[in-house]
Design a protein around this motif. Structure first.
Motif, PDB file in Angstrom:
ATOM      1  N   UNK A 261      65.497  72.639  38.008  1.00 26.66           N
ATOM      2  CA  UNK A 261      64.575  71.326  38.158  1.00 26.66           C
ATOM      3  C   UNK A 261      64.739  70.557  36.942  1.00 26.66           C
ATOM      4  N   UNK A 262      64.464  69.412  36.830  1.00 26.26           N
ATOM      5  CA  UNK A 262      64.056  68.402  36.085  1.00 26.26           C
ATOM      6  C   UNK A 262      62.685  68.426  35.756  1.00 26.26           C
ATOM      7  N   UNK A 263      62.068  68.708  34.611  1.00 27.03           N
ATOM      8  CA  UNK A 263      60.723  68.831  34.330  1.00 27.03           C
ATOM      9  C   UNK A 263      60.326  67.928  33.169  1.00 27.03           C
ATOM     10  N   UNK A 264      59.527  66.905  33.265  1.00 30.87           N
ATOM     11  CA  UNK A 264      59.111  65.966  32.358  1.00 30.87           C
ATOM     12  C   UNK A 264      57.694  65.788  32.061  1.00 30.87           C
ATOM     13  N   UNK A 265      57.220  65.204  31.265  1.00 25.81           N
ATOM     14  CA  UNK A 265      55.951  64.879  30.765  1.00 25.81           C
ATOM     15  C   UNK A 265      55.426  63.821  31.497  1.00 25.81           C
ATOM     16  N   UNK A 266      54.385  63.383  30.996  1.00 25.13           N
ATOM     17  CA  UNK A 266      53.667  61.692  31.528  1.00 25.13           C
ATOM     18  C   UNK A 266      52.636  61.135  30.656  1.00 25.13           C
ATOM     19  N   UNK A 267      52.758  60.014  30.233  1.00 27.45           N
ATOM     20  CA  UNK A 267      51.963  59.434  29.750  1.00 27.45           C
ATOM     21  C   UNK A 267      50.458  58.636  30.423  1.00 27.45           C
ATOM     22  N   UNK A 268      51.026  58.612  31.774  1.00 26.10           N
ATOM     23  CA  UNK A 268      49.838  58.207  32.588  1.00 26.10           C
ATOM     24  C   UNK A 268      50.578  58.421  34.234  1.00 26.10           C
ATOM     25  N   UNK A 269      49.660  59.103  35.007  1.00 29.47           N
ATOM     26  CA  UNK A 269      50.240  59.176  36.432  1.00 29.47           C
ATOM     27  C   UNK A 269      48.741  58.415  37.305  1.00 29.47           C
ATOM     28  N   UNK A 270      49.514  57.296  37.989  1.00 33.17           N
ATOM     29  CA  UNK A 270      48.547  56.427  38.806  1.00 33.17           C
ATOM     30  C   UNK A 270      48.255  57.456  40.044  1.00 33.17           C
ATOM     31  N   UNK A 271      47.029  56.701  40.508  1.00 30.54           N
ATOM     32  CA  UNK A 271      46.462  57.293  41.781  1.00 30.54           C
ATOM     33  C   UNK A 271      47.161  57.877  42.913  1.00 30.54           C
ATOM     34  N   UNK A 272      48.407  57.002  43.120  1.00 34.31           N
ATOM     35  CA  UNK A 272      49.222  57.323  44.086  1.00 34.31           C
ATOM     36  C   UNK A 272      50.624  58.238  43.603  1.00 34.31           C
TER      37      UNK A 272
END
Length: 396
Positions: A261-272
């Protein structure tokens, strides 16, 4: 022992709370902790990227105000009434929020902490001291809760990879099979209160004797992968290999099913489910889809912004051109010795006069994401859509 990038000491009978952060601008060659005495120091540290990573930014901001308020209380310099303390807390939180606009965790923390101060001020018999103490306790809980949430994210992500990837199933059945994971930017102890999100998944896989190798991208132009993620992987003695961003496609083609897998973080996840993360994330998602590799986002629920409908509504921060045209680091002698005790050198690597576009983030469309790993479980698409409603109804 997992790296501790945020060091916080609660108040004692004789001293106010204290906060120190690991200065990430000096990594990986120098490990230096810097004292944060209040909001101005925290704002500068966040702006200058001495501290970075959406969860860590929120926690450092929250604790910096706790330190400021705690010092004022010890010195007898709090405002005279509960309402005045509440207002000061609100004003200082608004100021801290301006340090980084993209990371939703900071805005989420500011909103929650304002509510804490408001409720404390409305209590019967509320005093300036009781409102200050309520705020300090809430900020301290954020630090503790983030570590436990990260460990839960790591466990959920590791289990999902074991059960839902070819490499995971093969490795579980036969330990001679390889299981490798690629990650981007830095999502470990340096980006959180401790343990990490995407890097927490890697740590959990390693602890379960599932992971055989982690790959980390250099993450140009700020090199969070080569400077920070590589530093953490070496610190934890996890078998790991550094690649430049442009090598990812060749790596996926070479490793085949061995790369789970490629596993990354997030600074913002939108509702969709559209996800803003460090620039270069979107291209990795495209590559993963082409090569049949699972693409996972690891982030606490605080990163999911249900008020942002899609990635089209996410404001992307643009940073200084010099981050692209220059590099900074210690000199290396002809014999290969790094001169860490001397001042770092800044080197120009681009033609003078060239225009530069330097967005800090890109947005990966939800259609390219196989799962979003949170502290309460992995959210997968149903009929091609992410639905985050259920995870906000579950306790941590």
């Amino acid at each position: 022992m997992v790296l501790q990038a945020i060091q916080y000491e609660p108040a004692s009978a004789s001293s106010p709370p204290a906060l120190r952060i690991l200065d990430q601008l000096l990594l990986p060659h120098r490990t230096v902790y810097e004292a944060i005495a209040g909001c101005q120091e925290a704002h500068a540290a966040i702006k200058q990227m001495k501290v970075r990573g959406a969860p860590a930014i929120a926690i450092v901001a929250a604790l910096a105000l706790a330190v400021e308020i705690g010092a004022a209380a010890v010195a007898g310099k709090l405002p005279s009434s509960a309402d005045e303390v509440k207002e000061r807390i609100g004003d200082r939180l608004d100021y801290l929020k301006t340090s980084r606009p993209t990371a939703v965790n900071l805005g989420d923390a500011v909103g929650k902490l304002k509510v804490v101060a408001k409720k404390a001020a409305l209590q019967s018999g509320a005093t300036a001291e009781s409102v200050a103490q309520a705020y300090i306790e809430a900020a301290e809980r954020m630090l503790v809760d983030d570590v436990s949430d990260n460990k839960a994210i790591g466990e959920h992500g590791a289990r999902w990879i074991e059960e839902n990837t070819a490499a995971g199933r093969q490795r579980k059945a036969d330990k001679s099979h390889a299981l490798q994971v690629l990650t981007h930017c830095n999502t470990g102890s340096l980006a959180t209160a401790g343990y990490g999100t995407a890097l927490g998944v890697i740590r959990s896989l390693r602890a379960a004797d599932m992971l055989t190798r982690a790959y980390c991208t250099e993450t140009r132009p700020y090199n969070q992968g080569s400077r920070l993620t590589a530093y953490e992987l070496v610190h934890d003695a996890i078998p790991a290999t550094l690649i430049t961003d442009s090598m990812a496609c060749a790596l996926l083609a070479r490793e085949g099913d061995g790369l789970a897998a490629v596993v990354v973080g997030a600074d913002r996840v939108a509702a969709n489910g559209d996800t803003a993360n460090k620039i270069g994330t979107y291209s990795l998602a495209v590559l993963a889809r082409h090569h049949g590799v699972k693409f996972l986002v690891a982030a606490p629920r605080t990163t999911i912004d249900l008020t942002t409908a899609s990635g089209n509504d996410i404001v992307i921060e643009e940073r200084a051109p010099e981050e692209v045209t220059r590099i900074k680091g210690p000199k290396v002698t002809a014999e290969g010795k790094i001169q860490v005790d001397e001042a770092a050198e800044i080197i120009s690597i681009a033609a003078t006069g060239i225009d530069v576009w330097n967005p800090a983030f890109d947005v990966t469309p939800a259609e390219l994401i196989d799962g979003i790993i949170t502290e309460v479980g992995v959210v997968e698409k149903v009929d091609g859509r992410f639905d985050f409603g259920t995870i906000f109804q579950r306790p941590s």
